[in-house]
Write an enzyme that holds these catalytic residues in place. Structure first.
Site, mmCIF file in Angstrom:
data_model
loop_
_atom_site.group_PDB
_atom_site.id
_atom_site.type_symbol
_atom_site.label_atom_id
_atom_site.label_comp_id
_atom_site.label_asym_id
_atom_site.label_seq_id
_atom_site.Cartn_x
_atom_site.Cartn_y
_atom_site.Cartn_z
ATOM 1 N N GLU A 66 0.839 -1.214 0.000
ATOM 2 C CA GLU A 66 0.000 0.000 0.000
ATOM 3 C C GLU A 66 0.868 1.255 0.000
ATOM 4 O OE1 GLU A 66 -3.091 2.339 -0.489
ATOM 5 O OE2 GLU A 66 -3.319 0.165 -0.443
ATOM 6 N N GLU A 73 1.317 6.479 -6.959
ATOM 7 C CA GLU A 73 0.204 7.369 -7.303
ATOM 8 C C GLU A 73 0.579 8.832 -7.109
ATOM 9 O OE1 GLU A 73 -3.313 6.185 -5.207
ATOM 10 O OE2 GLU A 73 -3.607 4.428 -6.498
#
Length: 119
Positions: free
Chosen positions: A66, A73
């Site tokens: 994550e 991102e």
């Protein structure tokens, strides 16, 4: 700056990165909530040392994935603020990596916890 102070400073950057992951939103809080639930269940069911090893590795892998996903991102959004198909593919693959890790962690959870629940 000494070797030790440089190492300590690098830890502060790493902890700042973890904080950034949670402040960026996304699924980090979902994974953190799942972590709290799994640890609580592990304490309730008195997991063995080897079961804890499996659970801790599964949690660590999902949280690391994550964090990588969030980093990708953030970087992609900085490099290309407008939609770009290639960037979109990269972001989708990073999210897919998290999903693979979460599926593997769920399987580990089933292997570890189902026998405790059944008995």
């Amino acid at each position: 700056m000494s070797f030790i102070s440089k190492r300590l400073k690098s830890f502060s950057y790493a902890f700042r990165g973890i904080g950034t992951m949670f402040s960026a939103g996304g699924n980090a809080f979902v994974h953190a909530f799942a972590t709290v639930c799994v640890v609580a269940a592990g304490l309730i069911f008195h997991l063995s040392k080897f079961e804890w090893i499996a659970v801790v590795f599964a949690i660590g892998i999902v949280l690391a994935a994550e964090t990588f996903n969030t980093a990708i991102e953030e970087l992609a959004d900085k490099v290309s603020p407008e939609y770009d198909q290639a960037i979109g593919k990269v972001k989708d693959m990073a999210a897919g990596a998290v999903l693979w890790c979460a599926i593997a962690a769920a399987i580990v959870g089933l292997i570890v916890f189902v026998p405790h629940i059944v008995s």
